[in-house]
Design a protein around this motif. Structure first.
Motif, PDB file in Angstrom:
ATOM      1  N   ASP A 202       3.342 -21.304  12.856  1.00  0.00           N
ATOM      2  CA  ASP A 202       2.757 -20.843  14.134  1.00  0.00           C
ATOM      3  C   ASP A 202       3.580 -20.918  15.318  1.00  0.00           C
ATOM      4  OD1 ASP A 202       3.085 -23.698  13.553  1.00  0.00           O
ATOM      5  OD2 ASP A 202       1.531 -24.246  15.156  1.00  0.00           O
ATOM      6  N   ARG A 203       4.655 -21.362  15.176  1.00  0.00           N
ATOM      7  CA  ARG A 203       5.582 -21.486  16.545  1.00  0.00           C
ATOM      8  C   ARG A 203       6.667 -20.239  16.450  1.00  0.00           C
ATOM      9  NH1 ARG A 203       5.630 -26.579  18.561  1.00  0.00           N
ATOM     10  NH2 ARG A 203       6.990 -26.047  20.178  1.00  0.00           N
ATOM     11  N   ARG A 205       7.627 -16.771  17.010  1.00  0.00           N
ATOM     12  CA  ARG A 205       7.185 -15.755  17.736  1.00  0.00           C
ATOM     13  C   ARG A 205       8.017 -14.501  17.950  1.00  0.00           C
ATOM     14  NH1 ARG A 205       2.805 -17.627  20.723  1.00  0.00           N
ATOM     15  NH2 ARG A 205       2.213 -15.483  20.633  1.00  0.00           N
TER      16      ARG A 205
END
Length: 306
Positions: A202-203, A205
């Motif tokens: 989720d981190r 990017r």
């Protein structure tokens, strides 16, 4: 993370550093933008990171027009900035960079936490107060970037204040900013980019795909050779020819539904002036083929167990 676009080339970008264009003073011969961008287009790439100050026109509108005229869009770019010094406010630099991003319809600010000196050969140790300043600045910048409609990520990079696995974990624990996973810099610093990605999908990017000769990198970490000398000696390799498991990295990202950019980077230093023959584009072509082959194998199912 969402559904992927249909063409892999829609997600693969070039980087001027693969042509030896770098922000470090005295780095080496700097190829002109017309050649670099033209060779990107000849490879089929449609996007690039900005490169260092002076590579493209400074004015945001001129920068955007320069890229459009050469058939490329901007992804964003690399912004080295001092983050751990409480007497220094990085926001004016960030805002100026975001101005350029917005003018060029680029979406990513790739932050490197600089040491405060030129180059990547000397790295001080931070105390807890300096770390808090750095982490607070990362959150401030991420929030400001989001408010202005772009994404800010932090880039672990050898010779900066966020380098290896412990630094990355400190950022993950102490801030909310996203990561630019640079596979080569993390492996060079002794970290595992695949493990970091799997633990923190989720981190993640933004991604710089880079390969490295880990034995050469270990000499940098041990202080036996400078970062710049190691680069000149070929520390960074073509994708698939070094110590990074690039295939596993792509698979981890694709399995997690990553839909961001893959930026091709093979940091290069041109020490002997204008390169002979094809020059750097030959290596970039090999790197691009490696990534396209893996993405195509996944699409067809031919490489599911590779």
């Amino acid at each position: 993370m969402s559904e992927q676009t249909t063409s892999p080339l829609d997600r693969i970008a070039g980087a001027p550093i693969s042509w030896g264009v770098c922000e470090v003073p005295g780095w080496g011969h700097q190829l002109p933008a017309d050649r670099v961008l033209g060779e990107m287009r000849d490879l089929g790439l449609t996007a690039t990171e900005f490169g260092p100050d002076g590579f493209l026109p400074d004015a945001p509108a001129a920068k955007a027009a320069f890229l459009r005229e050469r058939g490329l869009r901007a992804v964003g770019g690399f912004l080295p900035v001092l983050l751990h010094d409480a007497s220094h406010d990085p926001m004016p630099e960030v805002d100026a960079f975001v101005d350029g991003c917005l003018a060029a319809d680029a979406g990513v600010v790739v932050l490197a936490a600089t040491t405060g000196t030129d180059g990547y050969d000397v790295r001080p140790e931070l105390d807890d107060v300096q770390w808090k300043t750095l982490l607070d600045n990362l959150d401030r910048i991420a929030e400001r970037a989001s408010e202005r409609g772009v994404l800010a990520v932090v880039h672990p990079h050898m010779g900066t204040m966020v380098e290896g696995a412990d630094d990355v974990q400190r950022v993950l624990d102490g801030s909310s900013i996203g990561l630019c996973v640079d596979t080569g810099h993390l492996v060079a610093a002794g970290a595992d980019p695949v493990a970091i990605t799997l633990a923190h999908t989720d981190r993640v990017r933004h991604v710089h795909l880079k390969d490295v000769d880990a034995a050469r990198a270990a000499r940098v970490v041990a202080g036996e050779v400078s970062f710049s000398d190691a680069v000149a000696g070929g520390m960074w390799t073509r994708l698939g020819e070094g110590s990074v498991d690039v295939t596993a990295m792509i698979d981890a990202l694709e399995d997690a539904g990553y839909d961001g950019w893959y930026v091709l980077e093979q940091d290069l230093m041109l020490l002997d002036g204008e390169p002979g023959g094809e020059g750097p584009v030959a290596d970039v072509r090999r790197c691009l083929a490696f990534v396209l082959d893996r993405l195509e194998a996944r699409r067809t199912g031919a490489g599911a167990d590779a």
